[in-house]
Design a protein around this motif. Sequence first.
Motif, PDB file in Angstrom:
ATOM      1  N   ILE A 269       0.813  -1.223   0.000  1.00 44.08           N
ATOM      2  CA  ILE A 269       0.000   0.000   0.000  1.00 44.08           C
ATOM      3  C   ILE A 269       0.849   1.277   0.000  1.00 44.08           C
ATOM      4  O   ILE A 269       0.313   2.370   0.139  1.00 44.08           O
ATOM      5  N   ALA A 270       2.160   1.149  -0.180  1.00 44.11           N
ATOM      6  CA  ALA A 270       3.027   2.328  -0.108  1.00 44.11           C
ATOM      7  C   ALA A 270       2.624   3.389  -1.128  1.00 44.11           C
ATOM      8  O   ALA A 270       2.640   4.584  -0.837  1.00 44.11           O
ATOM      9  N   ALA A 271       2.271   2.956  -2.336  1.00 41.24           N
ATOM     10  CA  ALA A 271       1.854   3.896  -3.380  1.00 41.24           C
ATOM     11  C   ALA A 271       0.817   3.206  -4.263  1.00 41.24           C
ATOM     12  O   ALA A 271       1.143   2.258  -4.974  1.00 41.24           O
ATOM     13  N   ILE A 272      -0.411   3.671  -4.185  1.00 40.21           N
ATOM     14  CA  ILE A 272      -1.524   3.046  -4.905  1.00 40.21           C
ATOM     15  C   ILE A 272      -1.972   3.966  -6.043  1.00 40.21           C
ATOM     16  O   ILE A 272      -2.162   5.173  -5.845  1.00 40.21           O
ATOM     17  N   SER A 273      -2.144   3.391  -7.234  1.00 34.75           N
ATOM     18  CA  SER A 273      -2.544   4.172  -8.403  1.00 34.75           C
ATOM     19  C   SER A 273      -3.908   4.818  -8.184  1.00 34.75           C
ATOM     20  O   SER A 273      -4.865   4.154  -7.766  1.00 34.75           O
TER      21      SER A 273
END
Length: 305
Positions: A269-273
């Motif tokens: 979940i660090a970077a979700i589109s």
Amino acid sequence: MSILLVAKNRNLAPFKEALLNADKNLDVEIWPNVEKPERVQLAVAWNQPKNVFDSYPNLKVISSLGAGADHLIEDSTIPDHIIFTKIYDPSMVTQMNDYVYASVLSILMKLENYRNSEHWDPAPKYSREDLTIGIMGLGNIGKETATYLSNQGFKVFGLSNSKKEIPEIETYTYNDLDPFLKQVNILVNLLPLTKETEGILDLALFKKLKNPSFIINVARGNHLIDEDLIYALDTNIIESAYLDVFNEEPLPSSHPFWSRDTLFITPHIAAISDPDNVASALIDNYKRLLSGMELQNVVDRSKGY
């Protein structure tokens, strides 16, 4: 002509909705319910099944749904003439900066000392001068994360395949891996996954880090040798690790990672589109494709990114 969305175990309805909100004239289909496969010219994929693109005779471009394209490059069933692209979403940079900085602050404040602890025993905190940070991978996200951490007062080093020039940050290439590692306490992995980088986070690398040493892996699970990290944690070669990606996702309940108190696990979940940002980038490339223009964010298959 149409856009096809393909992913295993992921709800693609928000991405279709975002595409149609941005341009109501688009024809968007979600695999496996495709009525007119001959109309598909651009596909968007994330962890797609093998051979899934065999039924689309006019497919020209496949875009990754994220910043990485290893799931496309590793799929030998995709013909060589298909062009790969990837998504650059500015919101993912912000999210990644937040995740990495939160992990760094946890290390700085020694918050792991108080995890599941019933003892009122304050631990001396690190200072920013005590810890140096190394960013492996200086692509669109990595260079921004390196700059962000530098702006927070940390000494930051960077490593990439080719030499990069970033203000206030000393950078190295893969040929200088050892000099890079010996200066680093907190190693942040943001490398692309390639044949050269697969398994790079191993025991030999951990032993070269500056003591005390910490790992933050937010790139791909295949960068890490799981057993080596377990040994390094159990023998205090690594003080603690923050993992957002894994060789198998979801991480099986039987995996030994779950039993390590010095290991912090998050579910990718660090970077979700963001669907709206993804839609904007996809529509731009889709129109470029239809007009015969140069595409944005094309992946070099030979490099792997």
